[in-house]
Design a protein around this motif. Structure first.
Motif, PDB file in Angstrom:
ATOM      1  N   GLU A 115       2.236   9.857  10.835  1.00  0.00           N
ATOM      2  CA  GLU A 115       2.201  10.667   9.618  1.00  0.00           C
ATOM      3  C   GLU A 115       1.619   9.916   8.428  1.00  0.00           C
ATOM      4  N   CYS A 116       1.782   8.595   8.416  1.00  0.00           N
ATOM      5  CA  CYS A 116       1.468   7.829   7.201  1.00  0.00           C
ATOM      6  C   CYS A 116      -0.008   7.960   6.813  1.00  0.00           C
ATOM      7  N   PRO A 117      -0.278   8.444   5.608  1.00  0.00           N
ATOM      8  CA  PRO A 117      -1.677   8.663   5.224  1.00  0.00           C
ATOM      9  C   PRO A 117      -2.447   7.379   4.962  1.00  0.00           C
ATOM     10  N   THR A 146       0.815  -1.230   0.000  1.00  0.00           N
ATOM     11  CA  THR A 146       0.000   0.000   0.000  1.00  0.00           C
ATOM     12  C   THR A 146       0.841   1.270   0.000  1.00  0.00           C
ATOM     13  N   CYS A 147       2.121   1.163   0.351  1.00  0.00           N
ATOM     14  CA  CYS A 147       2.940   2.377   0.485  1.00  0.00           C
ATOM     15  C   CYS A 147       2.900   3.220  -0.789  1.00  0.00           C
ATOM     16  N   THR A 148       2.636   4.513  -0.616  1.00  0.00           N
ATOM     17  CA  THR A 148       2.538   5.415  -1.765  1.00  0.00           C
ATOM     18  C   THR A 148       3.876   6.084  -2.088  1.00  0.00           C
ATOM     19  N   GLU A 149       4.888   5.778  -1.274  1.00  0.00           N
ATOM     20  CA  GLU A 149       6.224   6.369  -1.439  1.00  0.00           C
ATOM     21  C   GLU A 149       6.211   7.883  -1.274  1.00  0.00           C
ATOM     22  N   CYS A 150       5.241   8.389  -0.505  1.00  0.00           N
ATOM     23  CA  CYS A 150       5.117   9.843  -0.357  1.00  0.00           C
ATOM     24  C   CYS A 150       6.243  10.444   0.481  1.00  0.00           C
ATOM     25  N   GLY A 151       6.868   9.618   1.336  1.00  0.00           N
ATOM     26  CA  GLY A 151       8.002  10.102   2.124  1.00  0.00           C
ATOM     27  C   GLY A 151       7.625  10.959   3.314  1.00  0.00           C
ATOM     28  N   ARG A 152       6.342  11.026   3.652  1.00  0.00           N
ATOM     29  CA  ARG A 152       5.953  11.812   4.831  1.00  0.00           C
ATOM     30  C   ARG A 152       6.592  11.223   6.086  1.00  0.00           C
ATOM     31  N   CYS A 153       6.635   9.890   6.154  1.00  0.00           N
ATOM     32  CA  CYS A 153       7.240   9.237   7.322  1.00  0.00           C
ATOM     33  C   CYS A 153       8.724   9.593   7.404  1.00  0.00           C
ATOM     34  N   GLN A 154       9.379   9.518   6.258  1.00  0.00           N
ATOM     35  CA  GLN A 154      10.822   9.792   6.211  1.00  0.00           C
ATOM     36  C   GLN A 154      11.121  11.222   6.663  1.00  0.00           C
TER      37      GLN A 154
HETATM   38  S1  SF4 Z   1       4.175   7.849   4.945  1.00  0.00           S
HETATM   39 FE1  SF4 Z   1       5.869   6.473   4.443  1.00  0.00          FE
HETATM   40  S2  SF4 Z   1       5.063   4.416   4.664  1.00  0.00           S
HETATM   41 FE2  SF4 Z   1       3.303   5.797   4.571  1.00  0.00          FE
HETATM   42  S3  SF4 Z   1       2.758   5.830   2.414  1.00  0.00           S
HETATM   43 FE3  SF4 Z   1       4.146   7.553   2.719  1.00  0.00          FE
HETATM   44  S4  SF4 Z   1       6.185   6.709   2.262  1.00  0.00           S
HETATM   45 FE4  SF4 Z   1       4.818   4.959   2.521  1.00  0.00          FE
END
Ligand code: SF4
Ligand code: SF4
Length: 708
Positions: free
Chosen positions: A385-387, A295-303
């Motif tokens: 943070e993860c959406p 499911t990871c969207t690779e949005c990088g909010r977690c990072q």
């Molecule tokens: S916040 Fe991190 S784990 Fe969640 S979808 Fe975005 S990149 Fe993936």
């Protein structure tokens, strides 16, 4: 018309066949993981909660909107695609009937207007996304970019395809207006503008454009469908499912017990040869864990929020998920092969992938480097943070459990702490005899429970190992006890009968030691008839409130700042002595983000006369860890900048006289960082780190409490 029908249907059959095959493969891969009956059961027990979450997080995009600009752009795109389902129906209808209109609503001007409005909203959304991507280009920004490590080429391709969806839509609708096939009399403002551009081309050209772009529209949408199931955009289908099956309130607070084949592991009966001990191979993940990866969207909010990543360590929660996902996908043919014979016939690359250790160094071809695994402070910023509600901490603790319990591989410096917990019941190995030393010099008696708590005593004060044994934290303990005494609150302590809650062992992955300590504590508390607990340490607070119920320990647990704030509000404690200082409050992760206690410590500070409270940039939900959680307190920090130094640099930006907090571990970590800064002349000598209880005590008692 025949051409439209043949090409349109042929494209559809091919795309659905490719997408269906891929989805079936993904389903088989996910279900090759461990069962997770508790997730199904939780949904059965609380169906309303599942529906509420879907409405808030999927339809309402609650977590995405925490980031205003990308959040609004995502809302536009998400809702745009929901509304544009109507136009897909219209495009398919137009394959068979040039003048097709959706039954009942197909000629309402309002529907035409809404379709065009959302088509334009999607265009605006993708322009915003493109600008965000350009401004955060990892080639320029390096690891500061939240897209560093993401599949950025695929992300751009998706933006181009979405543009293609809207462009072909407006072109065929514009042409339809000119050929008289358009179902809406007016209202479709954007299509009318495009129609105006196409009108000079004449009617036969418009007829051709209409057919070409209806087919192009279907081709782009079907191409998008195929790309979605082969890319990070799988989240379009999987996010609602992942959100539905995530732990509530979310993957924060307590850890789940260890399970094997869906059942809670009983250490007395467990067999390492047949039972699953944590996550030692990718297939040890539950299907929910596998779903997380896909499911990871690779949005990088977690990072972007991870303290380990921010201080130069190799851990990025996003990269952790992506590496696990890449490995799961590469190993999938092996997992789905069905028999040893079939496995032997697999390509060499697949068999090599299957042999990679899940946790191992680069030299050992490990999927997750030990430096990544052990850098996590369990601060919860990623999960929060993860959406799409991915539960990073669960995966990290699962891998740690396997490393500790089966491989005996963990940072060597933490072994002393584990031994001390096992043998002495506290991380420092000081033993039960020292647990009441903090009371020395108090001018009142703190009752120590001997047997049961007694009806005249309302609270058990859970002192915690740091509160009882660590010199700086002992001052907080004394301040809390004095304040409770001043406010006439009846309380007692367990004294020598209290042992570590087991939190550091559990966060390290040593579920065995945790179970031993936790069971002992639950037994003691239940035998003593304890119902209400005040905990001064957020780690104890979190463990007793959220993890002990798994062992039959159910209590009303409060953090000391919650109790003290209430006593101040009720007039039972009155801060009178001004503290004329600039004070910045540091949110402990296990109090704030994990348990959402943000207000009480701030309320206490507000009531102390003279205090000028000032927030750091990263505060409350976005608070930045001190570096001690996840048992990191007992591990060396060899890579990158120290997390506590990073936090103190931020605190110093507010030019504080005092830094306050509500956790003994934060107190120690931040205190150490302040001492280092004072030694190098970067912080003033008078700067101190104190617990909010100490501040209140000074203001209430007019004199510093004894020993503070
Ligand atoms: S916040 Fe991190 S784990 Fe969640 S979808 Fe975005 S990149 Fe993936
Ligand atoms: S819990 Fe904190 S330290 Fe661990 S991966 Fe998530 S953000 Fe990073």
């Amino acid at each position: 018309m025949a051409l439209r029908i043949v090409i349109g249907l042929a494209l559809t059959v091919v795309a659905f066949a490719i997408a269906g095959r891929r989805l079936w493969w993904l389903y088989r891969l996910a279900t090759s993981g461990q069962p997770a009956p508790e997730r199904i059961q939780a949904l059965r027990d609380h169906p309303g909660r599942g529906a509420e979450t879907e409405i808030a997080e999927v339809l309402g995009q609650r977590k995405l909107l925490k980031w205003t600009v990308p959040g609004i752009a995502h809302v536009m795109t998400f809702w745009g695609f929901l509304v544009l389902i109507l136009t897909i129906i219209e495009a398919y209808g137009a394959l068979f009937d040039k003048k097709f209109a959706i039954p009942l609503i197909g000629h309402w001007a309002f529907i035409g207007f809404i379709e065009d409005l959302f088509a334009v909203a999607v265009l605006v959304g993708i322009v915003v996304f493109a600008v965000i991507r350009l401004r955060n280009d990892p080639r320029r920004e390096g690891r500061a970019s939240r897209f560093a490590g993401s599949h950025n080429g695929a992300a751009w391709l998706v933006l181009v395809l979405i543009f293609g969806v809207v462009a072909t839509l407006l072109l065929y609708r514009g042409a339809q207006i000119n050929t008289g096939d358009f179902p809406y009399p007016h209202g479709a403002f954007a299509s009318e503008i495009v129609g105006g551009w196409l009108a000079p081309l004449g009617s036969s050209a418009n007829m051709g454009i209409e057919t070409a772009f209806i087919l192009a529209q279907l081709a782009v949408i079907l191409g998008f469908l195929v790309l979605v199931v082969y890319s990070k955009h799988l989240h379009i289908f999987l996010a609602p499912l992942n959100v539905l099956f995530s732990r509530r309130p979310n993957g924060l607070r307590g850890l789940e017990p260890m399970r094997s084949n869906g059942k809670v592991l009983d250490f007395e009966e467990a067999d390492p040869d047949t039972d699953v001990f944590g996550i030692g191979k990718i297939e040890d993940l539950t299907w929910k864990g596998m779903l997380d990866l896909a499911t990871c969207t690779e949005c990088g909010r977690c990072q972007s929020q991870c303290p380990a990543w921010a201080t130069g360590k190799p851990l990025s929660p996003k990269m952790l998920v992506l590496n696990l996902r890449d490995h799961a996908f590469a190993k999938a043919p092996y997992l789905l092969a069905g028999s040893d014979e079939a496995r032997e016939g697999l390509p060499e690359a697949v068999r090599q992938e299957a042999e990679r250790p899940l946790v191992g160094t680069v030299d050992a071809h490990g999927v997750i480097d030990p430096d990544v695994l052990w850098a996590c402070t369990n601060c919860g910023a990623c999960v929060n943070e993860c959406p799409v509600d991915i539960e990073h901490i669960d995966h990290i603790s699962g891998m740690r459990r396997h490393q500790v319990l089966i491989e005996s591989e963990f940072p060597a410096e933490a072994s002393g702490m584990l031994k001390n917990l096992e043998n002495k019941g506290d991380p420092w190995g000081m033993g039960e005899s020292k647990r009441t030393d903090w009371m020395d010099g108090l001018d009142f008696v703190v009752p120590v429970i001997d047997g049961t708590i007694g009806d005249d005593i309302e609270y058990l004060f859970w002192v915690g190992c740091a509160g009882a044994l660590e010199d700086r934290a002992k001052k907080t303990t004394r301040a809390i006890a004095e304040l409770l005494h001043t406010a006439d609150v009846s309380f007692a302590v367990l004294g020598p009968a209290e042992t570590c809650t087991g939190d550091p062992a559990r966060r390290m992955g040593n579920e065995f030691v945790y179970s031993m300590l936790a069971q002992q504590n639950v037994e003691t508390l239940n035998e003593a008839g304890v119902r209400k607990i005040i905990a001064s340490c957020p780690h104890c607070f979190n463990t007793i409130a959220n993890e002990y119920p798994q062992l039959g320990g159910n209590y009303e647990v409060m953090h000391h700042t919650q109790v003290l704030a209430r006593l101040v509000a009720d007039g039972k404690l009155t801060p009178v002595t001004p503290i004329e200082e600039k004070i910045t409050y540091h949110d402990p992760c296990f109090l704030g983000r994990h348990n959402k206690v943000y207000t009480p410590p701030r309320e206490i500070m507000e009531r102390v006369p003279g205090v000028q409270a000032q927030e750091m940039h990263r505060c409350k939900e976005r608070g930045f860890c001190c570096g001690a959680g996840g048992a990191r307190m007992w591990m060396e920090e060899r890579i990158g900048k120290r997390i506590n130094a990073e936090r103190i640099d931020e605190a110093l930006g507010t030019d504080p006289d005092t830094i306050s907090t509500g956790c003994p571990f934060c107190l120690v970590m931040l205190g150490d960082a302040v001492s280092a800064k004072q030694a190098s002349g970067e912080a003033k000598e008078s700067l101190e780190v104190v617990d909010v209880a100490q501040l209140l005590s000074r203001a209430v008692t007019a004199q510093p409490p004894a020993g503070s």
